[in-house]
Design a protein around this motif. Structure first.
Motif, PDB file in Angstrom:
ATOM      1  N   HIS A 260       1.543  -7.152  -2.260  1.00 10.07           N
ATOM      2  CA  HIS A 260       1.574  -6.216  -1.124  1.00 10.07           C
ATOM      3  C   HIS A 260       2.928  -5.404  -1.060  1.00 10.07           C
ATOM      4  O   HIS A 260       3.829  -5.769  -1.346  1.00 10.07           O
ATOM      5  CB  HIS A 260       1.194  -7.030   0.080  1.00 10.07           C
ATOM      6  CG  HIS A 260      -0.049  -7.758   0.014  1.00 10.07           C
ATOM      7  ND1 HIS A 260      -1.191  -7.181   0.177  1.00 10.07           N
ATOM      8  CD2 HIS A 260      -0.022  -9.066  -0.051  1.00 10.07           C
ATOM      9  CE1 HIS A 260      -2.148  -8.218   0.419  1.00 10.07           C
ATOM     10  NE2 HIS A 260      -1.364  -9.347   0.027  1.00 10.07           N
ATOM     11  N   TYR A 261       2.827  -4.147  -1.070  1.00  5.60           N
ATOM     12  CA  TYR A 261       4.005  -3.512  -0.960  1.00  5.60           C
ATOM     13  C   TYR A 261       3.832  -2.148  -0.347  1.00  5.60           C
ATOM     14  O   TYR A 261       2.614  -1.702  -0.031  1.00  5.60           O
ATOM     15  CB  TYR A 261       4.870  -3.472  -2.510  1.00  5.60           C
ATOM     16  CG  TYR A 261       4.069  -2.318  -3.332  1.00  5.60           C
ATOM     17  CD1 TYR A 261       4.479  -0.914  -3.332  1.00  5.60           C
ATOM     18  CD2 TYR A 261       2.946  -2.818  -4.097  1.00  5.60           C
ATOM     19  CE1 TYR A 261       3.797  -0.065  -4.295  1.00  5.60           C
ATOM     20  CE2 TYR A 261       2.440  -1.938  -4.916  1.00  5.60           C
ATOM     21  CZ  TYR A 261       2.568  -0.646  -5.046  1.00  5.60           C
ATOM     22  OH  TYR A 261       1.912   0.171  -6.027  1.00  5.60           O
ATOM     23  N   GLN A 262       4.924  -1.345   0.086  1.00  7.56           N
ATOM     24  CA  GLN A 262       4.559   0.044   0.629  1.00  7.56           C
ATOM     25  C   GLN A 262       5.441   0.883   0.002  1.00  7.56           C
ATOM     26  O   GLN A 262       6.749   0.743  -0.493  1.00  7.56           O
ATOM     27  CB  GLN A 262       4.995  -0.110   2.156  1.00  7.56           C
ATOM     28  CG  GLN A 262       4.026  -0.836   3.137  1.00  7.56           C
ATOM     29  CD  GLN A 262       4.511  -0.952   4.620  1.00  7.56           C
ATOM     30  OE1 GLN A 262       5.550  -0.203   4.845  1.00  7.56           O
ATOM     31  NE2 GLN A 262       3.748  -1.486   5.612  1.00  7.56           N
ATOM     32  N   ASP A 276       0.237   1.773   2.199  1.00  3.90           N
ATOM     33  CA  ASP A 276       0.296   0.530   2.269  1.00  3.90           C
ATOM     34  C   ASP A 276      -0.586  -0.131   0.956  1.00  3.90           C
ATOM     35  O   ASP A 276      -1.884   0.217   1.386  1.00  3.90           O
ATOM     36  CB  ASP A 276      -0.142  -0.151   3.606  1.00  3.90           C
ATOM     37  CG  ASP A 276       0.111  -1.836   3.672  1.00  3.90           C
ATOM     38  OD1 ASP A 276       1.139  -2.255   3.843  1.00  3.90           O
ATOM     39  OD2 ASP A 276      -0.983  -2.295   3.523  1.00  3.90           O
ATOM     40  N   SER A 278      -2.137  -3.134  -1.652  1.00  2.82           N
ATOM     41  CA  SER A 278      -2.312  -4.228  -2.252  1.00  2.82           C
ATOM     42  C   SER A 278      -3.095  -4.288  -3.276  1.00  2.82           C
ATOM     43  O   SER A 278      -3.863  -3.661  -3.523  1.00  2.82           O
ATOM     44  CB  SER A 278      -3.050  -4.838  -0.879  1.00  2.82           C
ATOM     45  OG  SER A 278      -2.541  -4.851   0.205  1.00  2.82           O
ATOM     46  N   LYS A 303       4.026   4.963  10.193  1.00  2.00           N
ATOM     47  CA  LYS A 303       5.826   4.794   9.689  1.00  2.00           C
ATOM     48  C   LYS A 303       6.151   5.983  10.307  1.00  2.00           C
ATOM     49  O   LYS A 303       7.529   5.758  10.853  1.00  2.00           O
ATOM     50  CB  LYS A 303       5.441   5.216   8.260  1.00  2.00           C
ATOM     51  CG  LYS A 303       6.879   5.046   7.505  1.00  2.00           C
ATOM     52  CD  LYS A 303       7.163   3.242   7.417  1.00  2.00           C
ATOM     53  CE  LYS A 303       8.464   3.472   6.805  1.00  2.00           C
ATOM     54  NZ  LYS A 303       8.925   1.853   6.933  1.00  2.00           N
TER      55      LYS A 303
END
Length: 823
Positions: A260-262, A276, A278, A303
């Motif tokens: 998971h990262y942004q 976002d 995944s 954000k």
């Protein structure tokens, strides 16, 4: 000459006829032989044909039987019917599908009755004509079950012909596809969810090539879905962005990790968006990773809102930190009680906010504070305040004011915290000194009173004991040591010494000291109390004290045990205003797991039993359930406060014991106090080993017990040991059961106290029906009281409740054994 010639011609003609006849006969014989050969050959062929036909018929019968067995055992439904629609056969799978109980019920109907009217019309006008023309029809069609349910099925309807090829019957192979249809529907729904989702969804292989993508994913790149499938990710996002951002995370996912990262992404359709992302491993059945699934959600607005909120918090934080030099704490709390920000003053005192709500963070409370001023401030729109004490013991004054957002909405409050610990501590010290002073004055007064009373009373007891000693010397010399007066004086001496002990306890109480238990014997306590108890009871009450000489010791406070005995005796006397019998008994008992499983507050192991029984008016079940409640009493105001049995219960529980009461209206009451022995085995050890043999038998037992749980428990214990058990809930039922049984009954087990007739009366009436049956009486009352109650004859076998299964079976075996031995 003419005659001779005629004769010669006649002879020659006859010879010729004879020759021709012989030749014809020879030819006829040859033809017969040839025809016989032909017939024999035809006969052989005919016999061969008959044998072959029989073999074929046998093979056909065997084939039909094998087919029938296959049809019956098959997991698929199979049914057969006449061309007119009349059903003639169905296997078990078919019956299960159409929810029919029997094949007879199925074959009593036609094909059309297992279809809806619409599908029956389709079967008649469309499907069966195809079967008659082509020999088979395969397709999906629902069946209507006997219970009215529609069953999704796949059907293979085919024509069955005879040997001449004439259509005779119709067969149907039926497959229940209900689960498959549900699965297909689930897949369609899932596909609809994926297709309609605004989140970006895709599936890629290990080479980063698209295997699938939903519409939202394709739309972001202004492409169709089929324009993505088969293309690499680097082609879509660009090689630099792929190598820098996507590949490192995708490699972790292909190694089996959820990622998971942004990050910020550039999309042709949407521009620069914060996503976002995944990644989930796509695992094959053999656990190999075959690729990975991608889920992307646009969180740009969130954000941006977070960044704006962070900027606002930074400005607020700067303002609050500016107040730190004043020593005043400032924080911001949301309506969900989360601490959103605080200045250095509060951080130094409580640490950085951990995400816990303010009542947990500041006060260590699980629920919001009742006195919280924030809710009042948000409701009133004004500043509210309260004084509170934090978990570290510090005292604060908390002021809360509504804090408005730029749009005018209010979802948080700003709070100002002022440390008022010094002021509060000064006030508390002053109050504590005042309380201590008043308490000291009270204790001094109580101590002086207790000391004075104890001193004066000890003086009087000294005189009493001294005069008793002198008097005893004179009386013993004149009347002897066994005289009744001497015994009375000895009791006076013991009572005086006990009173002296009470004065010491009074002094101990005034000094706030705890009484220490010690190893004592209940037999000794009862012996010491016997004379006093004689004075407590009325003249029309007979007292029996029955002690076990092998009684084990207990660890308890003797004064408390005396209080238990006296309270129970006084209660018993009050229950017998017209006189009766009072029995005190002691003996060793043991609780096994079977007993403790049905008595929640009892612990397994060896115990000492103290039973106090009376023949008074007794109590009903509702009263028995409440007798140990504080202040509950059935006595008049002048007879008790309702604390006696509550005190008894508390003392017994404090000593680790267990107390029970058995009572019935008009039959008296038995209190049983169980105290663990001083030499008790560990709690997980049972006094009766599971390996010990349990005596059993095959005799017939009539069990008469009005308490249903006890009746069921005893019956089960006997049956598992091999006995035949007949049960009855009262005496009349017991008589009726014995009369209707018809066979022999070896033993009567009866409760002594029952509503309609007691056990003794039941036993006497059954003697005329069961002269050979022995009797075992059971009761929750002690044997000492039962023996004088008039319901237990001398010599009758008796088993006292509560008893264990081992004790029951052993007693039953003993009673039956005695009867057979003629004892």
């Amino acid at each position: 000459m003419g005659v001779l010639l005629h004769t010669l011609q006649t002879v020659l003609q006859r010879a010729r006829l004879i020759r021709e006849n012989r030749e014809y006969q020879q030819q006829l014989e040859e033809k017969v032989k040839a025809r016989t050969v032909e017939l024999e050959s035809a006969n052989v062929k005919l016999r061969n044909q008959i044998g072959a036909r029989k073999h074929i018929e046998k093979a056909m019968r065997e084939g039909e039987e094998r087919f029938r067995r296959f049809a019956v055992a098959s997991g698929y439904g199979f049914a057969m019917g006449e061309l007119n629609g009349q059903l003639v056969f169905a296997n078990a799978a078919t019956l299960r599908i159409v929810e029919e109980e029997t094949e007879e019920a199925f074959t009593s109907k036609t094909f059309y009755q297992y279809y809806t009217p619409k599908d029956a019309e389709r079967l008649r006008n469309e499907i069966l004509p195809i079967v008659l023309e082509r020999g088979q029809w395969v397709g999906e069609c629902p069946l209507l079950s006997a219970r009215g349910n529609l069953i999704d099925t796949e059907q293979n309807i085919f024509l069955i012909r005879d040997e001449q090829g004439t259509p005779r019957m119709v067969g149907n192979i039926i497959t229940d596809i209900t689960e498959r249809k549900r699965a297909e529907e689930g897949v369609r729904r899932y596909e609809h969810i994926v297709a309609s989702s605004t989140d970006m969804l895709a599936l890629l292989d290990t080479q980063y090539v698209y295997l699938a993508a939903n519409a939202a994913y394709a739309d972001a790149f202004q492409k169709r879905q089929d324009q993505l499938i088969g293309h690499a990710v680097a082609e879509v996002f660009g090689k630099d962005f792929f190598d820098r951002t996507i590949r490192p995370n995708a490699e972790r996912c292909l190694a089996g990790e959820e990622v998971h990262y942004q990050a910020w992404f550039e999309f042709p359709a949407h521009g620069r968006r914060h996503m976002d992302i995944s990644y989930f491993p796509y695992v094959h059945e053999n656990s190999d990773v075959k690729g990975f699934a991608v889920h992307g959600r646009d969180i740009t607005e969130r954000k941006q809102a977070e960044e704006a909120l962070k900027a606002e918090r930074d400005r607020l934080q700067a303002l609050m930190d500016g107040l730190s030099t004043t020593g005043i704490g400032v924080d911001v709390v949301g309506i969900d009680y989360q601490v959103l920000a605080q200045n250095k003053v509060l951080t130094d005192k409580f640490g950085e906010p951990s995400g816990a709500p303010c009542h947990k963070y500041y006060m260590q409370l699980e629920e919001p504070c009742d006195f919280c001023p924030m809710n009042r401030a948000l409701a009133s729109g004004q500043v509210e305040s309260v004084e509170l004490t934090a978990a570290d013991g510090k005292h604060y004054e908390l002021l809360s004011a509504p804090f408005a957002n730029p749009d005018g909405s209010i979802d948080k409050a700003i709070e100002v915290v002022v440390d008022i610990t010094d002021r509060k501590q000064a006030e508390e010290r002053r109050l504590e000194l005042e309380v201590q002073l008043r308490q000291s004055q009270k204790l001094e007064a109580v101590g002086q009173l207790a000391g004075g009373v104890a001193h004066d009373f000890n003086n009087m007891l000294t005189a009493i004991l001294g005069n008793v000693e002198l008097s005893m010397c004179s009386v013993q010399s004149e009347l002897g040591t066994d005289h009744r007066v001497v015994e009375s004086m000895e009791q006076i001496e013991k009572a005086a010494r006990r009173a002296s002990t009470l004065t010491r306890q009074l002094l101990t109480l005034s000094r706030r000291q705890v009484i220490q238990p010690k190893v004592v014997s209940l037999n000794n306590i009862l012996t010491d109390l016997e004379k006093m108890l004689q004075r407590l009871i009325t003249e029309n009450v007979a007292l029996d004290i029955i002690t076990d000489p092998e009684l084990k010791s207990v660890h308890a406070d003797s004064g408390q045990i005396e209080q238990v005995v006296v309270n129970l005796v006084v209660n018993a006397v009050h229950a017998m205003p017209d006189g009766g019998r009072l029995a005190l008994e002691t003996r060793n008992v043991a609780f096994d797991e079977e007993y403790t499983n049905s008595h929640a507050d009892a612990q397994p192991g060896p115990h000492v039993l103290l039973a106090v029984s009376d023949t008074g008016h007794g109590m009903d079940a509702a009263t028995c359930e409440r007798i140990f409640e504080p202040f509950f009493t059935t006595k008049t105001v002048d007879k008790g406060s309702g604390l006696g049995l509550a005190t008894v219960h508390g003392i017994v529980k404090q000593a680790g014991g267990h107390i029970e009461a058995y009572s019935e209206v008009g039959c008296g009451t038995t209190f049983k106090v169980y105290l663990p022995t001083h030499e008790a085995a560990p709690a997980d050890q049972s006094p009766i080993s599971p390996a010990d043999p349990v005596p059993g038998g095959s005799e017939t037992v009539l069990l008469c017990e009005d308490d249903r749980p006890v009746r069921e428990l005893v019956a089960q214990s006997l049956r598992t040991a091999g006995y035949t058990v007949i049960t009855a809930g009262n005496g009349q039922e017991g008589i009726e059961a014995a009369q209707s049984h018809g066979g022999s009954i070896d033993l009567l087990i009866t409760d002594l106290i029952m509503p309609d007739m007691n056990g003794r009366a039941l036993s006497e009436r059954l003697r005329t029906i069961l002269p050979e049956a022995s009797t075992l009486s059971i009761s929750g009352y002690s044997s000492g009281v039962i023996a004088h109650h008039g319901v237990l004859e001398e010599g009758v076998e008796f088993l006292e409740k509560p008893f264990t299964r081992q004790q029951l079976l052993t007693k039953v075996r003993t009673v039956i054994g005695k009867a057979r031995a003629g004892v």
